[in-house]
Each structure stands twice: as C-alpha cells, then as structure tokens.
Design a protein around this motif. Structure first.
Motif, PDB file in Angstrom:
ATOM      1  N   ARG A 402       0.832  -1.201   0.000  1.00  0.00           N
ATOM      2  CA  ARG A 402       0.000   0.000   0.000  1.00  0.00           C
ATOM      3  C   ARG A 402       0.870   1.257   0.000  1.00  0.00           C
ATOM      4  O   ARG A 402       0.577   2.221  -0.718  1.00  0.00           O
ATOM      5  CB  ARG A 402      -0.941  -0.013   1.202  1.00  0.00           C
ATOM      6  CG  ARG A 402      -1.844   1.211   1.285  1.00  0.00           C
ATOM      7  CD  ARG A 402      -2.986   1.011   2.273  1.00  0.00           C
ATOM      8  NE  ARG A 402      -2.525   0.660   3.605  1.00  0.00           N
ATOM      9  CZ  ARG A 402      -3.349   0.318   4.597  1.00  0.00           C
ATOM     10  NH1 ARG A 402      -4.658   0.292   4.399  1.00  0.00           N
ATOM     11  NH2 ARG A 402      -2.862   0.009   5.785  1.00  0.00           N
ATOM     12  N   THR A 403       1.927   1.253   0.799  1.00  0.00           N
ATOM     13  CA  THR A 403       2.839   2.401   0.840  1.00  0.00           C
ATOM     14  C   THR A 403       3.474   2.650  -0.526  1.00  0.00           C
ATOM     15  O   THR A 403       3.577   3.797  -0.986  1.00  0.00           O
ATOM     16  CB  THR A 403       3.934   2.165   1.899  1.00  0.00           C
ATOM     17  OG1 THR A 403       3.332   2.002   3.180  1.00  0.00           O
ATOM     18  CG2 THR A 403       4.911   3.332   1.947  1.00  0.00           C
ATOM     19  N   ALA A 404       3.896   1.561  -1.189  1.00  0.00           N
ATOM     20  CA  ALA A 404       4.516   1.692  -2.512  1.00  0.00           C
ATOM     21  C   ALA A 404       3.506   2.184  -3.547  1.00  0.00           C
ATOM     22  O   ALA A 404       3.839   2.993  -4.424  1.00  0.00           O
ATOM     23  CB  ALA A 404       5.107   0.353  -2.938  1.00  0.00           C
ATOM     24  N   LEU A 405       2.272   1.701  -3.465  1.00  0.00           N
ATOM     25  CA  LEU A 405       1.232   2.150  -4.397  1.00  0.00           C
ATOM     26  C   LEU A 405       0.896   3.622  -4.183  1.00  0.00           C
ATOM     27  O   LEU A 405       0.675   4.373  -5.141  1.00  0.00           O
ATOM     28  CB  LEU A 405      -0.030   1.293  -4.230  1.00  0.00           C
ATOM     29  CG  LEU A 405       0.057  -0.152  -4.727  1.00  0.00           C
ATOM     30  CD1 LEU A 405      -1.174  -0.939  -4.279  1.00  0.00           C
ATOM     31  CD2 LEU A 405       0.193  -0.197  -6.242  1.00  0.00           C
ATOM     32  N   GLU A 406       0.858   4.037  -2.916  1.00  0.00           N
ATOM     33  CA  GLU A 406       0.593   5.449  -2.622  1.00  0.00           C
ATOM     34  C   GLU A 406       1.720   6.332  -3.165  1.00  0.00           C
ATOM     35  O   GLU A 406       1.474   7.421  -3.707  1.00  0.00           O
ATOM     36  CB  GLU A 406       0.443   5.646  -1.116  1.00  0.00           C
ATOM     37  CG  GLU A 406      -0.863   5.085  -0.556  1.00  0.00           C
ATOM     38  CD  GLU A 406      -0.894   5.086   0.963  1.00  0.00           C
ATOM     39  OE1 GLU A 406       0.190   5.242   1.579  1.00  0.00           O
ATOM     40  OE2 GLU A 406      -1.988   4.934   1.538  1.00  0.00           O
ATOM     41  N   ALA A 407       2.972   5.850  -3.020  1.00  0.00           N
ATOM     42  CA  ALA A 407       4.111   6.600  -3.554  1.00  0.00           C
ATOM     43  C   ALA A 407       4.042   6.659  -5.079  1.00  0.00           C
ATOM     44  O   ALA A 407       4.364   7.692  -5.688  1.00  0.00           O
ATOM     45  CB  ALA A 407       5.419   5.946  -3.106  1.00  0.00           C
ATOM     46  N   THR A 408       3.607   5.572  -5.717  1.00  0.00           N
ATOM     47  CA  THR A 408       3.456   5.535  -7.174  1.00  0.00           C
ATOM     48  C   THR A 408       2.427   6.563  -7.634  1.00  0.00           C
ATOM     49  O   THR A 408       2.669   7.347  -8.561  1.00  0.00           O
ATOM     50  CB  THR A 408       3.023   4.136  -7.639  1.00  0.00           C
ATOM     51  OG1 THR A 408       3.992   3.183  -7.236  1.00  0.00           O
ATOM     52  CG2 THR A 408       2.875   4.091  -9.148  1.00  0.00           C
ATOM     53  N   ARG A 409       1.285   6.560  -6.976  1.00  0.00           N
ATOM     54  CA  ARG A 409       0.209   7.479  -7.366  1.00  0.00           C
ATOM     55  C   ARG A 409       0.620   8.932  -7.141  1.00  0.00           C
ATOM     56  O   ARG A 409       0.367   9.807  -7.986  1.00  0.00           O
ATOM     57  CB  ARG A 409      -1.052   7.153  -6.569  1.00  0.00           C
ATOM     58  CG  ARG A 409      -2.291   7.818  -7.125  1.00  0.00           C
ATOM     59  CD  ARG A 409      -3.523   7.465  -6.333  1.00  0.00           C
ATOM     60  NE  ARG A 409      -4.730   7.930  -7.021  1.00  0.00           N
ATOM     61  CZ  ARG A 409      -5.916   8.044  -6.451  1.00  0.00           C
ATOM     62  NH1 ARG A 409      -6.071   7.702  -5.173  1.00  0.00           N
ATOM     63  NH2 ARG A 409      -6.952   8.478  -7.131  1.00  0.00           N
ATOM     64  N   SER A 410       1.269   9.185  -6.004  1.00  0.00           N
ATOM     65  CA  SER A 410       1.731  10.535  -5.707  1.00  0.00           C
ATOM     66  C   SER A 410       2.765  10.983  -6.734  1.00  0.00           C
ATOM     67  O   SER A 410       2.755  12.138  -7.192  1.00  0.00           O
ATOM     68  CB  SER A 410       2.323  10.584  -4.300  1.00  0.00           C
ATOM     69  OG  SER A 410       2.887  11.855  -4.026  1.00  0.00           O
TER      70      SER A 410
END
Length: 456
Positions: A402-410
């Motif tokens: 989830r942290t990596a996906l949030e960083a991707t989206r950001s």
C-alpha cells in the motif's frame, strides 16, 4: 555455512514419521522422492512397483527375513501427489519401536530423514501449492476451533492467492509500459496512459486496504476473539473470568486492587475461540503499579473486539454506567456490553444501555445467557465469506505494498521522473509477490517452513 530448509532440499528421497510423537494405535511414515516406491518396495512383502497410484496394499515390513510389522502401504505416483513426487505412506502399529526402526530401515535403504516442513516445502517448490496455501497447511493442522478451520480451508483452496494474483496482474501490464518508457527516455515518449493508471491505482489501493484492514478481524478469529473485562475494583471481574472459563484462573479477593496486571486465557464457546482478558480495577489512584495496571486495562479495552463493562448491582447506580463508559472512551470497533453483577444480592437499575446482562458471577446465574450471546456474536462476526488476512507476514506485505502504491500514485500526480515511479511499482509488485512466493527469497521460505513439524 548453515543452509536453510529450502536451500538444503537436494532432490533425494526423504522419510519421516508424520503422526504425532509417541505411542498410539496407528502411526504413518511418509516417504517422498524419486526412489520412494523403489526403496519402500524392498522392505514390503508385496510388489508396490506395479501398484496403481492412490491404491493401498496390505502386507508386511520385512528385512533379511525379519518381520517388523503388518501394515498398509499406499502408493501415490507423481505428479498427482501432495509433494509432486512419488510418495508412499506406510501405516504401521503405533509402537515407538516399530516407528523408529522402520525409519532406520528406510534411511539404511537410501532415504534421507526429512527436515521440518520439508514435505510441504517440496510441494511449494514443485508447484503443487503456492506460499499462502503452504502456510494454510500449518494453520489447518493448528486449528482448534471452527473459525480457524474455516479460514485455513479458504486459504488452502487458494482464494487468497487468487485475489493477490489479480492485484499483481493489474500492475504488471502498466509496469511493463513504464519500463518500456525508460528505454525511450531521450525521445520523451509515454506508453502508459496516466489517467488510466491513476484509476487502476485507486482501485488497487482500495482492495489492498480492505485486505490489510481485515487483519484485525482475521487474526482475532484465528487467535481468539479478544474480550476485555473491565470495571471498577471489587465488581467481580476475576470471578466472572473464572465463571466464563469454568476454571479458577484468576485470584478472587475482597481487597480492592488485587488484579494489577492483565490476566488472559482462552476457551471455546459455540465452536468459536474467545480470549478473555481480566484487567485491573479502574479508579483514581496514586499507586504507581496500580496506575500502570489501569493504563493497560484501558489499552486492552481499546484493542478488544468485545468489552464487558462490569457494574455491581448492590453498589452502582444507573448514572455510573454513562460516566464510566464516557471516561473509558471505548472506540466504535469494539462491541460494548454492560454487565450487572451480584444481581442475587440486589436488583440492577433500570436499563439505560442497549446491551445489558444481569448475572451473579459467584453463583453462576446468567452466565450461560452471556456465553450464548458471545457464541451468537462470534458466529455473526465470522459469517461473512469475504477474504480475511490472518497471517502477520501477509499483513506486513500488504501494508508495504500500500505504501509503494501510494508513492506511485503521488509520483504520477506530481510529475516524478518515470524511473522513480517505475521503482515504486516494482516495490509494490515485490511485496505482493512475497505473499504468494512469486519471488524467491529463501529467508522468507525458510522462516515459514521451519515452523512446521517433521513429517509435514
């Protein structure tokens, strides 16, 4: 250098006792590997080489005309076996001498003794199970109540792995396009549709978040639904704990503040496992140790699925309920029930709370009704067929994903360079893949299979 379990798998034929240690009516010795049928056949009075797969033969274990036992040998031929290898399971009488002697004969005949979890590790490495299913084997063996059994069976069927696979599949296509963009960085070409990718990430974050959030419930089902028993001193918390457990687990005393730390124990009610937590009496105090006990009591209440707040019908008034519940500030995640104790001495005030029980913990009055409600609540909370995460390793990987996906989206929304965005996507894929074993970290595999018993 000491190799782990996975690194030590050498393709040789292995054997081990697969039933619990000690003497019993029947014991099963499992043999798996390329020479499993051939080695066992040399010790068996009937020809196993010609026996069809998944067929059993009754005969004798014989070496140099010495008969060890009469037994049943079942042949399983690769690849349609648990391990994916040729396998023979030998059911002998449960004498410890017979068990150990047969294993010795098999080792002398060319087998190697299996390491912990090696049969299941071979099943994983041979593609018979994914990593979540392999872990489910251990959970299924350890299941001591219906809730844990149901969760393990769902995972063993591959439902969880399928969900994780779908999440990864959605990312892989876009990851490939991002990687392709890096090869054409100088041309400033975009292959991945940013808007479509943002929609995908939004959907993935929702699904990953739902799975991660299910860990609280899933872990409670597996380890026992946490039930905190709280209240002021001398309200009968320890007595109620003992009544619910049917055992003198906690010390009961008329002296206020006897319980200064939490006491926990589990029992099965209605096929569901509950973990009851007796806590220190909640009151104003200057005693440092008692204050710490009260802090822990409130902390346990915040983390519990159910809170039984105890009041004394012979002492407390109706207004005490509102004051106590407000001061405890129990979150909405917990189901709070008001329990009026000592109702054999005095009648409880008129109910002001939507969920109340009248008991006498010392006399056992009303305890059965409380247990029936707990069983019903447990059944309703576990009735959903939604996937639940029960394993801390899975939860941790989902949080990291989830942290990596949030960083991707950001990164996409803020124009971060493609190579950095692609790195975050790879991290998300790595963490999701670590759940099912679609990466190859031997340290993770060894940690999992080392917790298995020999013969599993």
């Amino acid at each position: 250098m000491n190799r782990g379990i996975v690194g030590a798998i050498d393709g040789k034929t292995i054997c081990a006792i697969s039933t619990p240690a000690g003497m019993g009516g029947i014991a099963v010795i499992r043999v798996s590997g390329p020479e499993a049928i051939h080695i066992t056949n040399r010790l068996f009075s009937r020809d196993l080489e010609s026996l069809e797969s998944h067929k059993a033969a009754f005969g004798k274990i014989v070496l140099n005309q010495e008969v060890l036992d009469e037994c049943l040998a079942t042949v399983f031929r690769a690849p349609g076996t648990f391990t994916g290898e040729n396998t023979v399971e030998i059911a002998v009488h449960g004498s410890t001498f017979i068990q150990t002697e047969l294993v010795r004969w098999l080792i002398d005949g060319g087998c190697r003794h299996a390491g912990p979890g090696e049969f299941t590790a071979r099943a994983f490495l041979n593609g018979r199970l994914d990593l979540t299913q392999a872990e489910a084997v251990g959970d299924l063996i350890a299941a001591d109540h219906s809730g844990a059994h149901r969760l393990a069976m769902n995972q063993l069927r591959g439902d969880f792995a399928l969900a994780i696979g779908e999440l990864r599949e959605g990312l892989i296509g876009f990851a490939g396009l991002l990687e392709l963009e890096l090869d054409f960085a100088e041309e400033d070409v975009e292959f991945a549709d940013r808007n479509q990718f943002d929609d995908l990430l939004s959907d993935l974050l929702r699904k990953v978040g739902t799975l991660a959030d299910s860990f609280r419930t899933g872990n409670a089902i597996r380890e026992g639904i946490p039930v905190a028993i709280i209240g002021a001193p001398n309200r009968g918390k320890s007595t109620l704990l003992n009544a619910l457990l049917g055992d003198e687990r906690a010390i009961v005393s008329a002296t206020a503040g006897t319980t200064r730390d939490t006491i926990e124990d589990t029992c099965i009610i209605g096929g569901k496992k509950f973990r009851f937590i007796d806590t220190a009496g909640i009151r104003e105090t200057t005693d440092e140790i008692e204050s710490e006990g009260i802090r822990r009591a409130l902390e346990k209440a915040q983390g519990a699925s159910i809170v039984l707040y105890l009041f004394d019908a012979s002492v407390d008034g109706a207004e005490a309920v509102d004051q106590a519940l407000e001061a405890a500030a129990i979150g909405p995640e917990a189901q709070t029930a008001v329990v009026w104790n000592k109702t054999d001495i005095a009648a409880a005030p008129e109910g002001r709370h939507e969920l109340e029980f009248h008991v006498s913990a010392a006399q056992g009055l009303g305890v059965e009704e409380l247990k029936n409600w707990l069983a019903e609540w447990g059944s309703e909370s576990q009735a959903s067929d939604a996937l639940m995460v029960t394993n801390f390793r899975h939860y941790e990987a989902l949080v990291e994903a989830r942290t990596a996906l949030e960083a991707t989206r950001s990164g996409l929304q803020n124009g971060v360079p493609g190579d950095l965005v692609a790195s975050d996507v790879r991290q998300a894929l790595h963490h999701l893949g670590s759940i099912t074993g679609e990466i190859d970290p031997e340290d993770i595999l060894d940690h999992i299979f080392s917790n298995f018993c020999i013969g599993k």
